[in-house]
Design a protein around this motif. Sequence first.
Motif, PDB file in Angstrom:
ATOM      1  N   GLY A  25      11.748   2.451   4.431  1.00  0.00           N
ATOM      2  CA  GLY A  25      12.681   3.242   5.227  1.00  0.00           C
ATOM      3  C   GLY A  25      13.529   4.149   4.360  1.00  0.00           C
ATOM      4  O   GLY A  25      13.716   5.337   4.660  1.00  0.00           O
ATOM      5  N   GLN A  26      14.034   3.621   3.250  1.00  0.00           N
ATOM      6  CA  GLN A  26      14.847   4.427   2.342  1.00  0.00           C
ATOM      7  C   GLN A  26      14.023   5.536   1.698  1.00  0.00           C
ATOM      8  O   GLN A  26      14.515   6.641   1.487  1.00  0.00           O
ATOM      9  CB  GLN A  26      15.483   3.539   1.276  1.00  0.00           C
ATOM     10  CG  GLN A  26      16.539   2.620   1.851  1.00  0.00           C
ATOM     11  CD  GLN A  26      17.035   1.600   0.850  1.00  0.00           C
ATOM     12  OE1 GLN A  26      16.436   1.374  -0.192  1.00  0.00           O
ATOM     13  NE2 GLN A  26      18.144   0.955   1.182  1.00  0.00           N
ATOM     14  N   LEU A  27      12.762   5.255   1.397  1.00  0.00           N
ATOM     15  CA  LEU A  27      11.880   6.280   0.843  1.00  0.00           C
ATOM     16  C   LEU A  27      11.696   7.427   1.835  1.00  0.00           C
ATOM     17  O   LEU A  27      11.765   8.604   1.470  1.00  0.00           O
ATOM     18  CB  LEU A  27      10.522   5.676   0.470  1.00  0.00           C
ATOM     19  CG  LEU A  27       9.470   6.681   0.002  1.00  0.00           C
ATOM     20  CD1 LEU A  27       9.889   7.314  -1.325  1.00  0.00           C
ATOM     21  CD2 LEU A  27       8.114   6.009  -0.114  1.00  0.00           C
ATOM     22  N   PHE A  39      10.558  12.506   9.295  1.00  0.00           N
ATOM     23  CA  PHE A  39      10.587  11.511   8.225  1.00  0.00           C
ATOM     24  C   PHE A  39      11.854  10.676   8.298  1.00  0.00           C
ATOM     25  O   PHE A  39      11.829   9.481   8.012  1.00  0.00           O
ATOM     26  CB  PHE A  39      10.461  12.190   6.859  1.00  0.00           C
ATOM     27  CG  PHE A  39       9.041  12.433   6.429  1.00  0.00           C
ATOM     28  CD1 PHE A  39       8.525  11.801   5.326  1.00  0.00           C
ATOM     29  CD2 PHE A  39       8.223  13.290   7.143  1.00  0.00           C
ATOM     30  CE1 PHE A  39       7.213  12.011   4.921  1.00  0.00           C
ATOM     31  CE2 PHE A  39       6.926  13.515   6.766  1.00  0.00           C
ATOM     32  CZ  PHE A  39       6.405  12.872   5.651  1.00  0.00           C
ATOM     33  N   MET A  40      12.950  11.306   8.665  1.00  0.00           N
ATOM     34  CA  MET A  40      14.207  10.562   8.792  1.00  0.00           C
ATOM     35  C   MET A  40      14.112   9.533   9.917  1.00  0.00           C
ATOM     36  O   MET A  40      14.548   8.387   9.770  1.00  0.00           O
ATOM     37  CB  MET A  40      15.381  11.501   9.052  1.00  0.00           C
ATOM     38  CG  MET A  40      16.715  10.778   9.093  1.00  0.00           C
ATOM     39  SD  MET A  40      18.112  11.867   9.346  1.00  0.00           S
ATOM     40  CE  MET A  40      18.154  12.703   7.776  1.00  0.00           C
ATOM     41  N   ILE A  41      13.512   9.910  11.018  1.00  0.00           N
ATOM     42  CA  ILE A  41      13.358   8.996  12.160  1.00  0.00           C
ATOM     43  C   ILE A  41      12.463   7.825  11.774  1.00  0.00           C
ATOM     44  O   ILE A  41      12.775   6.664  12.073  1.00  0.00           O
ATOM     45  CB  ILE A  41      12.824   9.754  13.388  1.00  0.00           C
ATOM     46  CG1 ILE A  41      13.890  10.740  13.878  1.00  0.00           C
ATOM     47  CG2 ILE A  41      12.414   8.790  14.491  1.00  0.00           C
ATOM     48  CD1 ILE A  41      13.397  11.727  14.918  1.00  0.00           C
ATOM     49  N   VAL A  42      11.348   8.108  11.091  1.00  0.00           N
ATOM     50  CA  VAL A  42      10.458   7.039  10.636  1.00  0.00           C
ATOM     51  C   VAL A  42      11.217   6.117   9.675  1.00  0.00           C
ATOM     52  O   VAL A  42      11.067   4.893   9.716  1.00  0.00           O
ATOM     53  CB  VAL A  42       9.189   7.615   9.971  1.00  0.00           C
ATOM     54  CG1 VAL A  42       8.376   6.523   9.292  1.00  0.00           C
ATOM     55  CG2 VAL A  42       8.334   8.343  11.001  1.00  0.00           C
ATOM     56  N   VAL A  45      13.320   3.760  11.641  1.00  0.00           N
ATOM     57  CA  VAL A  45      12.494   2.740  12.286  1.00  0.00           C
ATOM     58  C   VAL A  45      12.154   1.631  11.288  1.00  0.00           C
ATOM     59  O   VAL A  45      12.298   0.437  11.598  1.00  0.00           O
ATOM     60  CB  VAL A  45      11.215   3.359  12.893  1.00  0.00           C
ATOM     61  CG1 VAL A  45      10.230   2.286  13.319  1.00  0.00           C
ATOM     62  CG2 VAL A  45      11.567   4.265  14.069  1.00  0.00           C
ATOM     63  N   PHE A  46      11.710   2.021  10.096  1.00  0.00           N
ATOM     64  CA  PHE A  46      11.380   1.012   9.081  1.00  0.00           C
ATOM     65  C   PHE A  46      12.611   0.208   8.668  1.00  0.00           C
ATOM     66  O   PHE A  46      12.541  -1.010   8.500  1.00  0.00           O
ATOM     67  CB  PHE A  46      10.746   1.658   7.844  1.00  0.00           C
ATOM     68  CG  PHE A  46       9.250   1.759   7.920  1.00  0.00           C
ATOM     69  CD1 PHE A  46       8.453   0.665   7.675  1.00  0.00           C
ATOM     70  CD2 PHE A  46       8.656   2.966   8.230  1.00  0.00           C
ATOM     71  CE1 PHE A  46       7.075   0.756   7.746  1.00  0.00           C
ATOM     72  CE2 PHE A  46       7.277   3.080   8.300  1.00  0.00           C
ATOM     73  CZ  PHE A  46       6.482   1.975   8.061  1.00  0.00           C
ATOM     74  N   ALA A  51      15.708  -4.870   8.992  1.00  0.00           N
ATOM     75  CA  ALA A  51      16.924  -5.609   9.350  1.00  0.00           C
ATOM     76  C   ALA A  51      16.621  -6.698  10.383  1.00  0.00           C
ATOM     77  O   ALA A  51      17.133  -7.827  10.278  1.00  0.00           O
ATOM     78  CB  ALA A  51      17.977  -4.647   9.886  1.00  0.00           C
ATOM     79  N   LEU A  52      15.788  -6.395  11.354  1.00  0.00           N
ATOM     80  CA  LEU A  52      15.426  -7.399  12.367  1.00  0.00           C
ATOM     81  C   LEU A  52      14.625  -8.544  11.754  1.00  0.00           C
ATOM     82  O   LEU A  52      14.864  -9.716  12.072  1.00  0.00           O
ATOM     83  CB  LEU A  52      14.636  -6.744  13.495  1.00  0.00           C
ATOM     84  CG  LEU A  52      15.430  -5.813  14.400  1.00  0.00           C
ATOM     85  CD1 LEU A  52      14.494  -5.100  15.379  1.00  0.00           C
ATOM     86  CD2 LEU A  52      16.515  -6.572  15.150  1.00  0.00           C
ATOM     87  N   ILE A  53      13.695  -8.211  10.887  1.00  0.00           N
ATOM     88  CA  ILE A  53      12.909  -9.257  10.224  1.00  0.00           C
ATOM     89  C   ILE A  53      13.820 -10.144   9.382  1.00  0.00           C
ATOM     90  O   ILE A  53      13.663 -11.370   9.339  1.00  0.00           O
ATOM     91  CB  ILE A  53      11.788  -8.630   9.368  1.00  0.00           C
ATOM     92  CG1 ILE A  53      10.747  -7.969  10.270  1.00  0.00           C
ATOM     93  CG2 ILE A  53      11.133  -9.679   8.473  1.00  0.00           C
ATOM     94  CD1 ILE A  53       9.728  -7.128   9.541  1.00  0.00           C
ATOM     95  N   MET A  54      14.805  -9.536   8.733  1.00  0.00           N
ATOM     96  CA  MET A  54      15.752 -10.303   7.925  1.00  0.00           C
ATOM     97  C   MET A  54      16.514 -11.305   8.796  1.00  0.00           C
ATOM     98  O   MET A  54      16.696 -12.466   8.417  1.00  0.00           O
ATOM     99  CB  MET A  54      16.739  -9.373   7.225  1.00  0.00           C
ATOM    100  CG  MET A  54      17.764 -10.090   6.382  1.00  0.00           C
ATOM    101  SD  MET A  54      18.970  -8.990   5.641  1.00  0.00           S
ATOM    102  CE  MET A  54      19.787  -8.314   7.056  1.00  0.00           C
TER     103      MET A  54
END
Length: 112
Positions: A25-27, A39-42, A45-46, A51-54
């Motif tokens: 996501g940061q990339l 790219f910012m939207i993607v 999303v990542f 964060a949800l997986i965490m």
Amino acid sequence: MESSFAKNRKGILLMILSSVCVCIGQLFWKLSATEGLSFMIVGFVFYALGALIMLVAYKYGSLSVLQPMLSLNYIFTIFLAAFVLGEVITPTKLAGILVITVSVVLIGGGDR
């Protein structure tokens, strides 16, 4: 040490997946400066997925073991920067990767 890994295995794996998603996501955020809004939207999303997986990962392991796993973000970021952005992995960065990896393994194996 092995019992700690076995006890927290699912949480550790989810935390690693979370770190990968956040770094991707940061990339994408970085790439959005030249590639545009999509790219910012993607990237968002990542990052949100990470964060949800965490949050789910905390259900499957001890906080004292899983929270330090977030340090893996630095390692994944170094490799993504090298492979995607062409940045150089210096000896200092390699030393940092080694220190982080050893620390995460020792903390991950120290749950009692």
